[in-house]
Design a protein around this motif. Structure first.
Motif, PDB file in Angstrom:
ATOM      1  N   ALA A  34      -0.017  -1.554 -10.756  1.00 53.80           N
ATOM      2  CA  ALA A  34       0.778  -0.663 -11.583  1.00 53.80           C
ATOM      3  C   ALA A  34       1.922  -0.015 -10.801  1.00 53.80           C
ATOM      4  O   ALA A  34       2.685   0.768 -11.374  1.00 53.80           O
ATOM      5  CB  ALA A  34      -0.116   0.421 -12.185  1.00 53.80           C
ATOM      6  N   GLY A  35       2.027  -0.331  -9.513  1.00 52.63           N
ATOM      7  CA  GLY A  35       3.092   0.244  -8.704  1.00 52.63           C
ATOM      8  C   GLY A  35       2.854   1.690  -8.307  1.00 52.63           C
ATOM      9  O   GLY A  35       3.799   2.422  -7.982  1.00 52.63           O
ATOM     10  N   VAL A  36       1.591   2.111  -8.312  1.00 53.35           N
ATOM     11  CA  VAL A  36       1.245   3.481  -7.945  1.00 53.35           C
ATOM     12  C   VAL A  36       0.913   3.532  -6.458  1.00 53.35           C
ATOM     13  O   VAL A  36      -0.003   2.837  -6.004  1.00 53.35           O
ATOM     14  CB  VAL A  36       0.037   3.977  -8.766  1.00 53.35           C
ATOM     15  CG1 VAL A  36      -0.361   5.386  -8.334  1.00 53.35           C
ATOM     16  CG2 VAL A  36       0.345   3.931 -10.247  1.00 53.35           C
ATOM     17  N   PRO A  37       1.603   4.342  -5.671  1.00 55.77           N
ATOM     18  CA  PRO A  37       1.272   4.454  -4.241  1.00 55.77           C
ATOM     19  C   PRO A  37      -0.065   5.161  -4.052  1.00 55.77           C
ATOM     20  O   PRO A  37      -0.391   6.096  -4.787  1.00 55.77           O
ATOM     21  CB  PRO A  37       2.428   5.274  -3.674  1.00 55.77           C
ATOM     22  CG  PRO A  37       2.955   6.049  -4.822  1.00 55.77           C
ATOM     23  CD  PRO A  37       2.750   5.202  -6.044  1.00 55.77           C
ATOM     24  N   PHE A  38      -0.825   4.724  -3.084  1.00 54.91           N
ATOM     25  CA  PHE A  38      -2.148   5.309  -2.869  1.00 54.91           C
ATOM     26  C   PHE A  38      -2.558   5.151  -1.411  1.00 54.91           C
ATOM     27  O   PHE A  38      -2.019   4.322  -0.667  1.00 54.91           O
ATOM     28  CB  PHE A  38      -3.189   4.631  -3.769  1.00 54.91           C
ATOM     29  CG  PHE A  38      -3.433   3.180  -3.441  1.00 54.91           C
ATOM     30  CD1 PHE A  38      -4.426   2.808  -2.534  1.00 54.91           C
ATOM     31  CD2 PHE A  38      -2.669   2.179  -4.030  1.00 54.91           C
ATOM     32  CE1 PHE A  38      -4.636   1.468  -2.218  1.00 54.91           C
ATOM     33  CE2 PHE A  38      -2.881   0.837  -3.720  1.00 54.91           C
ATOM     34  CZ  PHE A  38      -3.865   0.485  -2.816  1.00 54.91           C
ATOM     35  N   ASP A  39      -3.524   5.951  -1.025  1.00 54.68           N
ATOM     36  CA  ASP A  39      -4.236   5.792   0.241  1.00 54.68           C
ATOM     37  C   ASP A  39      -5.706   5.615  -0.094  1.00 54.68           C
ATOM     38  O   ASP A  39      -6.253   6.351  -0.931  1.00 54.68           O
ATOM     39  CB  ASP A  39      -4.067   7.016   1.146  1.00 54.68           C
ATOM     40  CG  ASP A  39      -2.652   7.164   1.665  1.00 54.68           C
ATOM     41  OD1 ASP A  39      -1.997   6.131   1.895  1.00 54.68           O
ATOM     42  OD2 ASP A  39      -2.192   8.318   1.834  1.00 54.68           O
ATOM     43  N   CYS A  40      -6.348   4.655   0.546  1.00 50.69           N
ATOM     44  CA  CYS A  40      -7.779   4.425   0.346  1.00 50.69           C
ATOM     45  C   CYS A  40      -8.484   4.668   1.674  1.00 50.69           C
ATOM     46  O   CYS A  40      -8.210   3.979   2.666  1.00 50.69           O
ATOM     47  CB  CYS A  40      -8.043   3.010  -0.157  1.00 50.69           C
ATOM     48  SG  CYS A  40      -9.804   2.647  -0.450  1.00 50.69           S
ATOM     49  N   PHE A  41      -9.387   5.632   1.700  1.00 50.56           N
ATOM     50  CA  PHE A  41     -10.112   5.985   2.917  1.00 50.56           C
ATOM     51  C   PHE A  41     -11.545   5.459   2.824  1.00 50.56           C
ATOM     52  O   PHE A  41     -12.252   5.710   1.843  1.00 50.56           O
ATOM     53  CB  PHE A  41     -10.128   7.496   3.118  1.00 50.56           C
ATOM     54  CG  PHE A  41      -8.760   8.099   3.307  1.00 50.56           C
ATOM     55  CD1 PHE A  41      -8.018   7.814   4.437  1.00 50.56           C
ATOM     56  CD2 PHE A  41      -8.217   8.931   2.335  1.00 50.56           C
ATOM     57  CE1 PHE A  41      -6.745   8.361   4.609  1.00 50.56           C
ATOM     58  CE2 PHE A  41      -6.964   9.486   2.498  1.00 50.56           C
ATOM     59  CZ  PHE A  41      -6.222   9.196   3.646  1.00 50.56           C
ATOM     60  N   GLU A  42     -11.958   4.745   3.853  1.00 52.09           N
ATOM     61  CA  GLU A  42     -13.292   4.171   3.899  1.00 52.09           C
ATOM     62  C   GLU A  42     -13.991   4.605   5.198  1.00 52.09           C
ATOM     63  O   GLU A  42     -13.461   4.405   6.288  1.00 52.09           O
ATOM     64  CB  GLU A  42     -13.239   2.649   3.817  1.00 52.09           C
ATOM     65  CG  GLU A  42     -14.529   1.913   4.138  1.00 52.09           C
ATOM     66  CD  GLU A  42     -15.705   2.383   3.306  1.00 52.09           C
ATOM     67  OE1 GLU A  42     -16.773   2.653   3.895  1.00 52.09           O
ATOM     68  OE2 GLU A  42     -15.569   2.502   2.069  1.00 52.09           O
ATOM     69  N   LYS A  43     -15.164   5.191   5.051  1.00 51.08           N
ATOM     70  CA  LYS A  43     -15.894   5.691   6.209  1.00 51.08           C
ATOM     71  C   LYS A  43     -16.350   4.575   7.138  1.00 51.08           C
ATOM     72  O   LYS A  43     -16.404   4.743   8.353  1.00 51.08           O
ATOM     73  CB  LYS A  43     -17.105   6.499   5.724  1.00 51.08           C
ATOM     74  CG  LYS A  43     -17.910   7.150   6.828  1.00 51.08           C
ATOM     75  CD  LYS A  43     -19.055   7.971   6.252  1.00 51.08           C
ATOM     76  CE  LYS A  43     -19.876   8.623   7.354  1.00 51.08           C
ATOM     77  NZ  LYS A  43     -21.002   9.424   6.796  1.00 51.08           N
ATOM     78  N   SER A  44     -16.655   3.406   6.569  1.00 54.14           N
ATOM     79  CA  SER A  44     -17.147   2.278   7.360  1.00 54.14           C
ATOM     80  C   SER A  44     -15.989   1.462   7.915  1.00 54.14           C
ATOM     81  O   SER A  44     -14.818   1.773   7.701  1.00 54.14           O
ATOM     82  CB  SER A  44     -18.048   1.405   6.493  1.00 54.14           C
ATOM     83  OG  SER A  44     -18.541   0.302   7.221  1.00 54.14           O
ATOM     84  N   ASP A  45     -16.339   0.385   8.611  1.00 55.53           N
ATOM     85  CA  ASP A  45     -15.325  -0.529   9.135  1.00 55.53           C
ATOM     86  C   ASP A  45     -15.175  -1.759   8.262  1.00 55.53           C
ATOM     87  O   ASP A  45     -14.463  -2.703   8.627  1.00 55.53           O
ATOM     88  CB  ASP A  45     -15.685  -0.959  10.569  1.00 55.53           C
ATOM     89  CG  ASP A  45     -17.017  -1.708  10.640  1.00 55.53           C
ATOM     90  OD1 ASP A  45     -17.860  -1.544   9.736  1.00 55.53           O
ATOM     91  OD2 ASP A  45     -17.225  -2.462  11.616  1.00 55.53           O
ATOM     92  N   ARG A  46     -15.839  -1.753   7.090  1.00 56.86           N
ATOM     93  CA  ARG A  46     -15.805  -2.908   6.197  1.00 56.86           C
ATOM     94  C   ARG A  46     -15.736  -2.441   4.754  1.00 56.86           C
ATOM     95  O   ARG A  46     -16.082  -1.305   4.434  1.00 56.86           O
ATOM     96  CB  ARG A  46     -17.068  -3.767   6.384  1.00 56.86           C
ATOM     97  CG  ARG A  46     -17.183  -4.446   7.724  1.00 56.86           C
ATOM     98  CD  ARG A  46     -18.391  -5.343   7.742  1.00 56.86           C
ATOM     99  NE  ARG A  46     -18.346  -6.342   6.668  1.00 56.86           N
ATOM    100  CZ  ARG A  46     -19.352  -7.171   6.394  1.00 56.86           C
ATOM    101  NH1 ARG A  46     -20.464  -7.128   7.095  1.00 56.86           N
ATOM    102  NH2 ARG A  46     -19.230  -8.046   5.405  1.00 56.86           N
ATOM    103  N   VAL A  47     -15.309  -3.348   3.870  1.00 60.24           N
ATOM    104  CA  VAL A  47     -15.375  -3.087   2.438  1.00 60.24           C
ATOM    105  C   VAL A  47     -16.745  -3.528   1.931  1.00 60.24           C
ATOM    106  O   VAL A  47     -17.473  -4.246   2.605  1.00 60.24           O
ATOM    107  CB  VAL A  47     -14.260  -3.838   1.677  1.00 60.24           C
ATOM    108  CG1 VAL A  47     -12.888  -3.438   2.190  1.00 60.24           C
ATOM    109  CG2 VAL A  47     -14.445  -5.354   1.761  1.00 60.24           C
TER     110      VAL A  47
END
Length: 459
Positions: A34-47
């Protein structure tokens, strides 16, 4: 909301996504599309979240032998099918590989900040949100999407059972990798619960060469469903029942269950205190063979613990050396002040399980207990939120959302037995059409609203 716009007080119009599990990654893709800027924070080192075996974030509940209980076809994202050579019920290893392939295919990996723990989220001025990472850095966002999962904070029996037990006690959350030799080899083990984890662990322990004796105890009975019906995965082959009116569906389902499985009491299981479909489904095909073979002994609920002896509510006693509690999880958000957002007794009222009526700009992805897989649900939720933040969809009024929440609560209360397990219950085959209807209604509302303030105006 524009990709380059900056809100007042320095708040960026970006969206923050907390977590890169199955729900977080598909929400990220929806925002990217959708062209929405975002940041995704993940506690682990993997998805992959809960489906990463021995996840470094220590929040996963996946044990070595675990396979998903919804079928491959009914669990995949709509725009990224699982490989056709996957089995009907893929293992956690295959699911983890699938999520890795998903983020790589859509270019999401480089947009995820790994080993980045969100430790505090709180409202800022003018509707913006402050997000603080474990390293101390603070970021401002126009909106926050929560996808931290809800199968990582173990819930123990409440209140605790009377007495003391001197043997080993663990929650199913910690039954991760028994290894070889199995630490419960040759022991007498009691498994507490009647959900999917209890079935899997009891069956694994009752295999030849593992536990000496396995007992299964629970507070109430359950209708345990087989994984296959008429030679096909259950969730693929039973869909035809939905074509009939609800009263007729119940009659048909009871007849099919009696024909295919029988009665729970035929296997020594307690008689359920609810109708078929009145509780979240427990799915296992192996349990029936183990019960018939006497490898698993069914007991009523625990009354009292006496050193190495367990007293049950029917007055019987058994000596056991270990107890595994498969008693579910608490819904918690360690980054929120509990006075701001919390889910006492696992109950967090949300509009269609996504939007908070009390906190504009706060969304939840995959926070539900679905009859079906969470992946298609989270995918639809992500697209829904993307429509909202781009101004193409408008929410109902706060009062209308609260009324909708209350209506849904009453409907679920009428269908399911009272339990913390059912506070977030949804049926995927009812939820997704309802969401599509609401999305269409919200688009009409957005077209009627003039001068609607976009998220880029917040801050």
């Amino acid at each position: 909301m524009t990709a380059s716009g900056i809100g007042r007080d320095g708040a960026s119009p970006r969206v923050c996504i907390i977590g890169a599990g199955p729900s977080g990654i598909t929400a990220a893709k929806a925002l990217l599309d959708a062209g929405v800027p975002f940041d995704c924070f993940e506690k682990s080192d993997r998805v992959g979240g809960n489906w990463v075996f021995r996840n470094r974030n220590r929040m996963n509940s996946v044990y070595r032998s675990l396979c998903i209980n919804s079928s491959r076809i009914r669990s995949q994202y709509s725009d990224f099918p699982m490989p056709k050579d996957y089995p009907d019920y893929p293992s956690h290893q295959l699911l983890s590989r699938y999520f890795d392939a998903y983020v790589d295919h859509f270019g999401l990996r480089e947009r995820i900040q790994f080993e980045s723990e969100v430790c505090r989220v709180e409202p800022h001025t003018n509707g913006a949100w402050s997000v603080v990472l474990a390293g101390g850095s603070e970021h401002r966002y126009a909106a926050v999407g929560v996808a931290n999962g809800h199968h990582w904070d173990p819930r123990w029996p409440e209140p605790p059972f009377e007495g003391e037990f001197r043997g080993a006690q663990m929650h199913s959350h910690d039954y991760i990798d028994p290894g070889e030799p199995h630490p419960l080899f040759g022991k007498r083990v009691l498994v507490v619960g009647m959900g999917n984890s209890a079935m899997d662990i009891a069956c694994e322990l009752s295999a030849p060469g593992v536990a000496q004796r396995v007992y299964l105890a629970a507070r109430r009975g359950a209708y345990i469903l087989p994984k296959y019906l008429l030679g096909r995965p259950l969730d693929e082959s039973a869909g035809w029942i939905g074509m009939f009116p609800r009263p007729m569906r119940s009659v048909i389902a009871r007849g099919v269950y009696r024909l295919v499985v029988g009665r729970p009491q035929d296997y020594g299981l307690p008689v359920p205190d609810h109708p078929l479909g009145g509780a979240h489904p427990t799915i296992s095909s192996d349990i029936f063979e183990r019960l018939n073979a006497g490898r698993i002994i069914v007991k009523p609920n625990i009354l009292k613990l006496r050193s190495d002896v367990v007293e049950f509510r029917d007055g019987s006693f058994e000596r056991v050396e270990a107890i595994i509690f498969c008693t579910g999880y608490k819904v918690t958000f360690p980054f929120f002040d509990q006075a701001l957002v919390s889910a006492p007794d696992n109950d967090l009222p949300l509009f269609r399980r996504v939007f908070s009526p009390d906190h504009p700009g706060l969304f939840f992805f995959g926070l539900c207990q679905p009859v079906g897989a969470v992946m298609p649900i989270a995918e639809a939720q992500g697209k829904w939120v993307a429509q909202y933040v781009t101004g193409k969809y408008a929410l109902p009024s706060r009062d209308a959302m609260r009324q909708d929440i209350e209506t849904e609560r009453k409907r679920m209360s009428a269908r399911y037995v009272p339990s913390k397990r059912h506070t977030m219950q949804i049926d995927v085959d009812q939820y997704l059409p309802g969401l599509r209807w609401e999305l269409a209604a919200g688009r009409r509302r957005a077209q009627r609203v003039t001068g609607r303030r976009s998220l880029s105006d917040r801050g």
